[in-house]
Design a protein around this motif. Sequence first.
Motif, PDB file in Angstrom:
ATOM      1  N   GLU A 141       0.006  43.496  -7.157  1.00 55.45           N
ATOM      2  CA  GLU A 141      -0.267  42.330  -7.997  1.00 55.45           C
ATOM      3  C   GLU A 141      -0.727  42.782  -9.380  1.00 55.45           C
ATOM      4  N   SER A 142       0.018  42.411 -10.387  1.00 56.83           N
ATOM      5  CA  SER A 142      -0.320  42.770 -11.756  1.00 56.83           C
ATOM      6  C   SER A 142      -1.455  41.889 -12.260  1.00 56.83           C
ATOM      7  N   ARG A 143      -2.510  42.525 -12.745  1.00 61.03           N
ATOM      8  CA  ARG A 143      -3.614  41.751 -13.328  1.00 61.03           C
ATOM      9  C   ARG A 143      -3.211  41.155 -14.674  1.00 61.03           C
ATOM     10  N   ASP A 144      -2.222  41.731 -15.303  1.00 60.19           N
ATOM     11  CA  ASP A 144      -1.797  41.269 -16.631  1.00 60.19           C
ATOM     12  C   ASP A 144      -0.765  40.149 -16.548  1.00 60.19           C
ATOM     13  N   LEU A 145       0.122  40.220 -15.561  1.00 60.44           N
ATOM     14  CA  LEU A 145       1.193  39.235 -15.419  1.00 60.44           C
ATOM     15  C   LEU A 145       0.813  38.100 -14.481  1.00 60.44           C
ATOM     16  N   GLY A 146      -0.269  38.295 -13.719  1.00 64.20           N
ATOM     17  CA  GLY A 146      -0.748  37.227 -12.853  1.00 64.20           C
ATOM     18  C   GLY A 146      -0.077  37.146 -11.498  1.00 64.20           C
ATOM     19  N   GLY A 147       0.583  38.206 -11.067  1.00 62.07           N
ATOM     20  CA  GLY A 147       1.231  38.170  -9.756  1.00 62.07           C
ATOM     21  C   GLY A 147       2.133  39.362  -9.546  1.00 62.07           C
TER      22      GLY A 147
END
Length: 455
Positions: A141-147
């Motif tokens: 899960e990317s913290r920057d892309l939100g998912g």
Amino acid sequence: MTEIRGPVHIVGIGGMHMSAIALLLHERGEEVQGSDLEASDLTRNLEAMGVTVFPEHAAENLGEAQCVVATAAVGEDNPEVAAARRRGLPVLGRPEVVAGLMEGKRVIAVAGSHGKTTTSSLIAFILSRAGRQPMYLLGGESRDLGGNASWGGGDICVVEADEYQRAFHAYDPNVAVITNVDADHLDLYGTPEAYEEAFLTFARRLREGGRLLAGGGNDGSRRVAEAVAGDLMVETYGLGDDCTWQATDVALNETGATFTVKRRGEALGELTIALPGEYAVENTLAAAAVCLGEGTPFAAIRDAAACFQGAKRRFERLGEAGGVLVIDEYAHHPSEVRAVLGAARTRFPGRRLIGIHQPHTYSRIAYLWEAWLDCWEGLDELVILETYAARETPLEGRSAADLARNIARPAASYAPDFAAAVAQAAALAQPGDVVMTIGAGSVTEVGPMLLEALS
């Protein structure tokens, strides 16, 4: 492949890759449902979007499904798979579904034993910030892309190309990245040579005119690059002078790192990142090389890299209690552990480091036994939690308790369950210490428990 039309039923919908498939199909407009034995943030997010998630596997869950997608973790005896077979429904695996979803896109596929989630996440983030609206499917899960996935609106796709069960052999990328090749999954591949051969096969699946970027500081990825150099466009990246893309003037510090990006000796500019460790420099360099090749301006790469936080469970700060900082880290291979602990020492100079490690599968303990005994430099204290078995049964002489007894430095203790691990770590921890939970399994649950105990 079989055309995927809903309703689609996904067996094991809560897994990282399966939940990503569910999300992509849902965003494409298909009716999606699925089942999973464990509720998680991933399943709750899907339910919030209107996806039905059943808490058990049962034949009646299929309903009006026209297609079934099954995780590799279940077999033909799964009641939903068996029911689909009886009804004559197509039962598809993850790799072929992902390949089908990417059809018509320009594909950037990131493979490697380590670093592929962070590298693919950063590529997707840079392209998103540059307005390319990429489709992406990540193994975390990317913290920057939100998912972990998005259908996007552009003509480009970024996919984490996983080698487990040779999944990446279903992909035909325009751009391939191989971060490194260190023997793993030998329960499936059998030998290090067979494992490396799988990456060679992946590299040869590049489309005509494609580009391979290989980590130049790793023996395995360099061998793959050299083997295909006469047939494909191959570039290397790393800290070495002989790399096509080189990071120079590298300065690692408590806040991250800065370095200069060079291409064939020409300096293109400086990048500053908040992620720790030399491996973070290499991952960022790979992402920069990919995105520059896709026409992204260096300034856009610089701005995205500077604010990039990375994926969840990758050196993720969970919180602080009683003066003790708790970090969650996904590392589950000795090479990863060694690199992460080196980064931790740079990030937290002068502070005591305590590790809580949960081995991931008995077979990985066994085939990497010697490496596991000697990868803990930098830790002051170590707790070995009972093994996350996944799909396996115990192997005699290669248990978590055996590992704890045989690690010489630092002296390690064994914890049979979460409560014991928390109790041991809480007793060891002092104000100013840093505790890292380390592993790819359920050890991620220990960090919040420890914070509660310390508070």
